[in-house]
Design a protein around this motif. Sequence first.
Motif, PDB file in Angstrom:
ATOM      1  N   GLN A 175       0.826  -1.201   0.000  1.00 42.67           N
ATOM      2  CA  GLN A 175       0.000   0.000   0.000  1.00 42.67           C
ATOM      3  C   GLN A 175       0.867   1.261   0.000  1.00 42.67           C
ATOM      4  O   GLN A 175       0.578   2.221  -0.735  1.00 42.67           O
ATOM      5  N   GLU A 179      -5.359  -0.904   8.522  1.00 45.69           N
ATOM      6  CA  GLU A 179      -5.503  -2.221   7.909  1.00 45.69           C
ATOM      7  C   GLU A 179      -4.997  -3.324   8.839  1.00 45.69           C
ATOM      8  O   GLU A 179      -5.577  -4.412   8.902  1.00 45.69           O
ATOM      9  N   LYS A 180      -3.919  -3.050   9.552  1.00 46.09           N
ATOM     10  CA  LYS A 180      -3.409  -4.031  10.506  1.00 46.09           C
ATOM     11  C   LYS A 180      -4.373  -4.199  11.669  1.00 46.09           C
ATOM     12  O   LYS A 180      -4.599  -5.315  12.159  1.00 46.09           O
ATOM     13  N   ALA A 232      -7.431  -6.464  10.687  1.00 48.36           N
ATOM     14  CA  ALA A 232      -7.108  -7.656   9.886  1.00 48.36           C
ATOM     15  C   ALA A 232      -7.963  -8.860  10.259  1.00 48.36           C
ATOM     16  O   ALA A 232      -8.287  -9.696   9.412  1.00 48.36           O
ATOM     17  N   GLU A 272     -14.996  -2.837   5.979  1.00 49.13           N
ATOM     18  CA  GLU A 272     -14.361  -2.086   4.891  1.00 49.13           C
ATOM     19  C   GLU A 272     -13.907  -0.732   5.438  1.00 49.13           C
ATOM     20  O   GLU A 272     -14.689  -0.036   6.099  1.00 49.13           O
ATOM     21  N   VAL A 273     -12.660  -0.376   5.180  1.00 48.01           N
ATOM     22  CA  VAL A 273     -12.150   0.936   5.604  1.00 48.01           C
ATOM     23  C   VAL A 273     -12.607   1.958   4.571  1.00 48.01           C
ATOM     24  O   VAL A 273     -12.165   1.943   3.432  1.00 48.01           O
TER      25      VAL A 273
END
Length: 383
Positions: free
Chosen positions: A152, A285-286, A289, A303-304
């Motif tokens: 990313q 995201e981490k 997860a 969903e971010v």
Amino acid sequence: MSDNDFQSIFDSDEDGLLDTPEKAPKLTSADRLERSFLEIVEFYREHERPPRSDTREIAERKLGARLEGILASDDKSAGLKHLDEFGLLVEPEAPASLDDLLEGDDLGLLDDDSGLLDTSDLPQRKSPEASADAAQRVRAEDFEQFEPLFQQQHAELANGASKLVAFPGMQHIVEGAFFVLNGVMLFIADVGETEYKTTTVRVNRRERLRVIFENGTESSMYRQSLGIRMGEGHGQAVVPAEFESVLADDVATGYVYVLRSLSDDPLIQEVPDLHKIGFSRGPVEKRVAHAERQPTYLMAPVEVVASYRTYNLKTSALEHLLHRVFSDKRLRVSQVGKDGRVYEPSEWYSVPLRVIDQAIELITSGDIVDYEYDTEARELRLR
């Protein structure tokens, strides 16, 4: 009036009102030196550390410069030993290693703002042995969790969402930060608990890092060690493109994120504009997860939809303000975790994303105190 009259007046002055005050003894240079050093001692007693000469606090900077001047003079140090209850004037033991040298630099005397200590242009001595830095690295067993984060970052650098800037200083080595050192990107996965190392002079503090490299290795070096390597190796920091520069005082404090649930539960799906507002010190995201295993994420993937990197801001306070603004629209639901316990997630709100964006802008500017959320119109309006 006769002399006897004057004498009778003085004799009747039982309270000593007519006594001539004694002159205060004249201060010597030794007296002034002792007084100035005692101010430094009082600072140490209150803060449990010596004053620094490179701080923005004017009073502390003055004391730090004064202490450096005393340390530079053998005569002054010798004359103040009887007042040195904290060992401020004791000559430290010779450091056993570079790490010990950097960790013991409480006064910041080894800070190299001028670049005079930069030896990167000097010829390098070749050695058949692997470098000390490489020798300390081991294979990261869980690298698959971090690989998407590197991908990313490279994508954002390629599309202009992020950019590289010169290493801005030790204070930017925080959990969740990305850097490039000698052409290799690295990620600060964790900053350990502060350790205290006692020497004969003072107690020093240090933090051990978990540093993940994009080649699949990791290192557990100390923050000071990474900082000196970043300085020597012309290291760079990865920052959002909208920041023209990252100054020495700009400290990354974390992320405020907004999530959308991907739950297949009909009760969750029917809630309009359902979003979770949360806070993370590291990349979002981490953090999410394994959302499907955690009640706080409604035991479902997420969903971010937005994340906001914050600088010079207590991010948890921003998160708290958002929760307070939208408290009337909080989702009230219970979830049963893997451990069988019942949880009540408290950070999900039925609020449009555009309104959350607007609220964050108002909090950043300080104007949020004049607004409230109109649940009927689904808008922020002036109070």
